[in-house]
Design an enzyme around this catalytic site. Structure first.
Site, PDB file in Angstrom:
ATOM      1  N   GLU A  43      43.035  87.595  41.315  1.00 34.45           N
ATOM      2  CA  GLU A  43      43.771  87.167  42.505  1.00 34.45           C
ATOM      3  C   GLU A  43      45.284  87.207  42.312  1.00 34.45           C
ATOM      4  O   GLU A  43      46.034  87.032  43.263  1.00 34.45           O
ATOM      5  CB  GLU A  43      43.319  85.756  42.907  1.00 34.45           C
ATOM      6  CG  GLU A  43      41.886  85.749  43.460  1.00 34.45           C
ATOM      7  CD  GLU A  43      41.392  84.365  43.808  1.00 34.45           C
ATOM      8  OE1 GLU A  43      41.981  83.376  43.344  1.00 34.45           O
ATOM      9  OE2 GLU A  43      40.389  84.276  44.549  1.00 34.45           O
TER      10      GLU A  43
ATOM     11  N   GLU B 137      27.609  85.434  24.576  1.00 34.96           N
ATOM     12  CA  GLU B 137      28.472  84.268  24.392  1.00 34.96           C
ATOM     13  C   GLU B 137      28.434  83.736  22.960  1.00 34.96           C
ATOM     14  O   GLU B 137      29.285  82.960  22.540  1.00 34.96           O
ATOM     15  CB  GLU B 137      28.099  83.152  25.356  1.00 34.96           C
ATOM     16  CG  GLU B 137      26.829  82.409  25.016  1.00 34.96           C
ATOM     17  CD  GLU B 137      26.672  81.143  25.861  1.00 34.96           C
ATOM     18  OE1 GLU B 137      26.426  80.085  25.257  1.00 34.96           O
ATOM     19  OE2 GLU B 137      26.796  81.212  27.098  1.00 34.96           O
TER      20      GLU B 137
END
Length: 312
Positions: A94, A125
């Site tokens: 963004e 992960e």
């Protein structure tokens, strides 16, 4: 293959985490009405800003450090797995339309790569080495800032990213939702927003995810304010890439200058649609090339460029 002993050790770790705690008072929440459950969730969410507020000094120190590095040509890099990784990618994605940053200035790394945004990548992960490799592929430098994000504060990918980055001289931030986390301990700046046990046991996309989103909003937004990407509370570096943003650009110039529409159109035409430059031509009474030069000299800070225009 993971052994029974490994699982036992991991379970013991999870048992110590506030974010994984079981809440007996909610054991029969599925028997409540929809409105009651919604009210309970809303009450839970209302506690998150207070938890963030307790970490504001740590957040501010991390932002000042990141802004100083970015002003020297560094990048802001988020690294996490699962929800935490997705929130980092979201915040990074963004920045170009909001602040006209280059896509390479603010980056989001998620364990398992881009496909992990929509599909879980098993085991990703759990690898510190994968995080180090991902950062190496970006050409990490000591001017960069790496923000490791993990609700538990124990995710190997996030810790590995911070450890590798710190070893390379980059500034490091560890954002977690448990006190005394390994992630915070590994980073230059530890931010531990303790939001408490979740409504659904261990579902850290809830309060922990909300807390992380609030902190990342601060990190990116305030860093950009420090870098001169705003003028007051106006997004003067907004990139007009669609009709809505083109309309917003004109509105921003109007709010900043009070100029009539025909002058705004002329200013934007003279500055190739660059909002900050257009404002400077109007308020500083300079032409397009002069506005570009003044902004370059002031490293993009409009207030400084305006001061220079008015004193020359």
């Amino acid at each position: 293959m993971t052994s029974t002993a490994d699982y036992t050790q991991l379970r013991a770790q999870l048992d110590t985490l506030t974010t994984e705690a079981f809440r007996p008072e909610l054991a029969e929440i599925d028997r409540r009405s929809t409105l009651e459950i919604a009210r309970t969730m809303n009450d839970e969410d209302a506690t998150v800003p207070a938890a963030v507020a307790e970490q504001l000094p740590q957040i501010a120190a991390a932002i000042d450090g990141a802004a100083a590095r970015m002003a020297d040509g560094g990048r802001l890099i988020y690294a996490g797995a699962g929800t935490a990784g997705r929130l980092g990618v979201l915040d990074a994605s963004e920045c170009p339309p909001t602040f006209n940053t280059d896509p390479g200035e603010v980056l989001g790394l998620i364990a398992g790569g881009p496909s992990a945004m929509v599909t879980a990548v098993e085991g990703a992960e759990d690898s510190k080495e994968l995080a180090a490799a991902d950062l190496t592929a970006l050409g990490l430098t000591d001017r960069d800032t790496v923000v490791g994000i993990s609700a538990s504060g124990r995710t190997p990918y996030a810790i590995g990213a911070v450890e590798h980055a710190r070893a390379q001289g980059a500034l490091t931030v560890g954002l977690s939702c448990n006190a005394g986390s390994a992630l915070a301990a590994a980073a230059d700046h530890g931010i531990e927003v303790v939001v408490g046990p979740e409504l659904l046991t261990g579902s850290t996309r809830l309060k922990a995810g909300t807390a992380q989103k609030l902190v990342l909003n601060m990190v990116s937004t305030i860093t950009m304010i420090r870098l001169g990407k705003t003028y007051g509370n106006l997004m003067v570096d907004v990139r007009a890439s669609n009709e809505k943003l083109r309309a917003r650009s004109r509105r921003i110039v109007a709010l900043a200058t009070g100029a009539p529409d025909h002058e705004i159109e002329a200013a934007l035409a003279a500055t190739d649609g660059e909002v900050k430059n257009a404002i400077l031509t109007l308020l500083g009474e300079v032409d397009g090339p002069a506005a570009a030069r003044l902004l370059a000299d002031s490293h993009g800070h409009l207030r400084a460029a305006l001061q220079a225009a008015r004193t020359t």
